[in-house]
Design a protein around this motif. Structure first.
Motif, short mmCIF file in Angstrom:
data_model
loop_
_atom_site.label_atom_id
_atom_site.label_comp_id
_atom_site.label_asym_id
_atom_site.label_seq_id
_atom_site.Cartn_x
_atom_site.Cartn_y
_atom_site.Cartn_z
N GLU A 274 0.82 -1.21 0.00
CA GLU A 274 0.00 0.00 0.00
C GLU A 274 0.86 1.27 0.00
O GLU A 274 0.43 2.33 -0.44
N SER A 275 2.09 1.13 0.49
CA SER A 275 2.94 2.32 0.57
C SER A 275 3.68 2.59 -0.72
O SER A 275 3.79 3.74 -1.16
N ILE A 276 4.20 1.53 -1.36
CA ILE A 276 5.05 1.82 -2.51
C ILE A 276 4.46 1.37 -3.85
O ILE A 276 5.09 1.55 -4.89
N GLY A 277 3.26 0.79 -3.82
CA GLY A 277 2.64 0.37 -5.09
C GLY A 277 1.78 1.47 -5.67
O GLY A 277 0.58 1.53 -5.44
N ALA A 382 9.55 4.12 4.64
CA ALA A 382 9.67 5.57 4.45
C ALA A 382 10.85 5.89 3.53
O ALA A 382 10.74 6.69 2.59
N PHE A 383 12.00 5.22 3.75
CA PHE A 383 13.18 5.46 2.90
C PHE A 383 12.91 4.98 1.47
O PHE A 383 13.29 5.64 0.50
N MET A 384 12.26 3.84 1.34
CA MET A 384 11.98 3.29 0.01
C MET A 384 11.10 4.26 -0.80
O MET A 384 11.31 4.46 -1.99
N GLY A 385 10.12 4.86 -0.11
CA GLY A 385 9.24 5.83 -0.78
C GLY A 385 10.06 6.97 -1.37
O GLY A 385 9.85 7.38 -2.52
N GLU A 386 11.02 7.46 -0.58
CA GLU A 386 11.85 8.58 -1.08
C GLU A 386 12.76 8.11 -2.22
O GLU A 386 12.98 8.84 -3.18
N LEU A 387 13.31 6.90 -2.10
CA LEU A 387 14.18 6.40 -3.17
C LEU A 387 13.39 6.27 -4.48
O LEU A 387 13.88 6.60 -5.56
N LEU A 388 12.15 5.81 -4.37
CA LEU A 388 11.32 5.63 -5.57
C LEU A 388 10.63 6.93 -6.00
O LEU A 388 9.93 6.96 -7.01
N ILE A 390 8.11 8.45 -4.56
CA ILE A 390 6.64 8.41 -4.47
C ILE A 390 6.23 8.75 -3.03
O ILE A 390 7.05 8.67 -2.12
N ASN A 391 4.97 9.08 -2.85
CA ASN A 391 4.47 9.35 -1.51
C ASN A 391 4.05 8.02 -0.88
O ASN A 391 3.05 7.42 -1.26
N ALA A 392 4.86 7.56 0.09
CA ALA A 392 4.58 6.25 0.71
C ALA A 392 3.42 6.30 1.69
O ALA A 392 2.99 5.27 2.20
N PHE A 393 2.89 7.50 1.93
CA PHE A 393 1.94 7.63 3.03
C PHE A 393 0.49 7.85 2.59
O PHE A 393 -0.37 8.11 3.41
N ASN A 394 0.25 7.78 1.29
CA ASN A 394 -1.16 7.86 0.88
C ASN A 394 -1.56 6.54 0.22
O ASN A 394 -0.75 5.64 0.05
N GLN A 395 -2.83 6.41 -0.09
CA GLN A 395 -3.33 5.19 -0.72
C GLN A 395 -4.54 5.54 -1.58
O GLN A 395 -5.65 5.08 -1.32
N PRO A 396 -4.31 6.37 -2.63
CA PRO A 396 -5.46 6.85 -3.41
C PRO A 396 -6.31 5.73 -4.00
O PRO A 396 -7.52 5.85 -4.05
#
Ligand code: PA5
Length: 427
Positions: A274-277, A382-388, A390-396
């Motif tokens: 849900e965070s990085i997909g 959290a780090f993976m979101g920044e590396l990719l 993308i916003n790891a903290f939403n789930q549109p």
């Protein structure tokens, strides 16, 4: 965190080498800085809540002693972490061993809700209804069913209900009725919320040492604030998964060799997915359980598409152990030696087949170590979101589904069916 099996370009042409880290050094630094900056800006509440006062839960723990059962109602991030910790510490058959029974209502499957209601004496049950939005259909539905039944059997129904929410219908009901209420902080995302009231309120009533749990998280927090990637396991593991992803490893398998961590695997699956997909990218998380899935998925991992990276979790000391007597090579070995040898054998075999694998080693699985483990993965995400980027903290996409479900329900006619009658005496 042991990553020696992947750090060798000579073994794997697709492996990861120090050069890969050097090539993206700037990117790693930027990812680190962004996470720390967001934390400073109060955007990452999950990094702050572990320093909140937990004394407020001790009164609740005392209060819960009068009840025979605990039922937790929630979905996704509002319940998976609690399940992971409860089962991770207590084990998978704890209800059979302990007088106080714990049930998780985490679906809108009518059979599940009916069967739980049929098992428990609701009057002697402390019910937690947990939802950040306060409007999640499954949570609200199960809560409304149980609340109505409670009202039907006791005037003192308010004593049986605890609500954890931030807003929405659930909060409105709690305010109106005056239920025990814990506020879920706005700046903590659902799947990052287990160290808030979402997890701590129910867990302290399940005989979980929440102080040790939080101590573990804090200890990991210290490590994860280190700028040096070789001293920061979350930044390291995120970077390994990022490099692997860019080399075509689109699936991340988590394979604990202990049944108590199966629910942790389900929690991880949600966190990572849900965070990085999003935005057309993402690494699919898969949970496997050693040693049993060696007889299920391992063929594919070993010999199928070379698109996976595997993380083993090994717990060195089991709570209990048993000796195997008089037989061939099993003779006088223990089950723990067997399962550890199976893990090692799989690891060596995967390495020989050039499948990237890393391992997390835990001495003993308890509140402190599972607290560390969960926080490690929260920071890694959290780090993976920044590396990719993308916003790891939403789930549109998840939110989209919720809105459509609501619309469909509003449009469909009211159900005419009769409710099933319980077969046990309690309801
Ligand atoms: O991580 C998330 O945000 C989601 O998985 C939510 O936790 C889940 O959808 C449940 O939402 P709520 O807590 O609002 O009921």
């Amino acid at each position: 965190l042991n990553y020696t099996n992947i750090m060798d370009e000579i073994i794997y042409e697709e492996g990861i080498s120090l050069l890969d880290f050097v090539n993206i050094k700037e990117k790693i630094n930027t990812a680190y800085d962004k996470v720390m900056q967001k934390c400073k800006n109060d955007e990452l509440g999950f990094m702050k809540i572990i320093y909140d006062d937990i004394l407020i839960y001790y009164e609740l723990k005392e209060y819960s002693k009068d009840f025979d059962n605990i039922v937790v109602i929630g979905m996704g991030g509002s319940i998976l972490g609690t399940q992971a910790i409860y089962e991770g510490v207590k084990g998978i058959h704890y209800n059979d061993l302990n007088d106080k029974k714990v049930y998780f209502l985490d679906n809108s499957d009518p059979e599940k809700t009916f069967e739980i209601l049929n098992i428990i004496n609701l009057k002697k049950t402390l019910v937690f209804a947990i939802s950040k939005s306060g409007n999640t259909a499954e949570t609200l539905a199960n809560f409304l069913i149980i609340e109505e039944k409670l009202k039907g059997i006791t005037k003192d129904y308010k004593k049986n209900i605890v609500v954890v929410a931030n807003t929405g219908e659930l909060k409105n009901i709690a305010d109106r009725e005056g239920y025990k209420f814990y506020r879920m902080p706005e700046n903590v995302g659902g799947r990052f919320s287990v160290f808030s009231a979402v997890g701590l309120a129910p867990l302290c009533c399940m005989d979980i040492d929440i102080e040790a749990l939080i101590e573990g998280a804090k200890e990991m927090d210290k490590l994860c604030r280190n700028k040096d990637i070789f001293k920061n396991p979350a930044l390291m593991n995120a970077t390994i998964h990022y490099i692997a992803y860019n080399k075509g490893k689109t699936i991340s398998v988590l394979m604990p060799y202990i049944e108590r961590l199966h629910k942790f695997g389900l929690w991880y699956r949600q966190l990572w997915a849900e965070s990085i997909g999003k935005n057309g990218i993402g690494q699919t998380p898969v949970i496997s359980l050693g040693a049993k899935d060696q007889h299920s998925q391992l063929q594919l991992y070993m010999d199928g598409l070379k698109n996976i990276i595997i993380t083993f979790i090994t717990v060195h000391k089991f709570k209990y152990d048993l000796k195997i007597r008089s037989s061939n090579y099993l003779n006088n070995r223990t089950l723990s030696t067997l399962i550890h040898s199976e893990q090692k054998g799989t690891e060596i075999s995967l390495t020989n087949n050039k499948i990237p694998n890393i391992s997390i080693n835990i001495d003993e699985l308890n509140e402190y170590t599972i607290g560390k483990l969960i926080y490690l993965y929260e920071m890694q995400t959290a780090f993976m979101g920044e590396l990719l980027e993308i916003n790891a903290f939403n789930q549109p996409a998840v939110e989209g589904g919720k809105i459509i479900t609501r619309k469909l329900l509003e449009e469909c006619p009211v159900d005419e069916i009769k409710e099933s009658k319980p077969t046990k005496k309690y309801c």
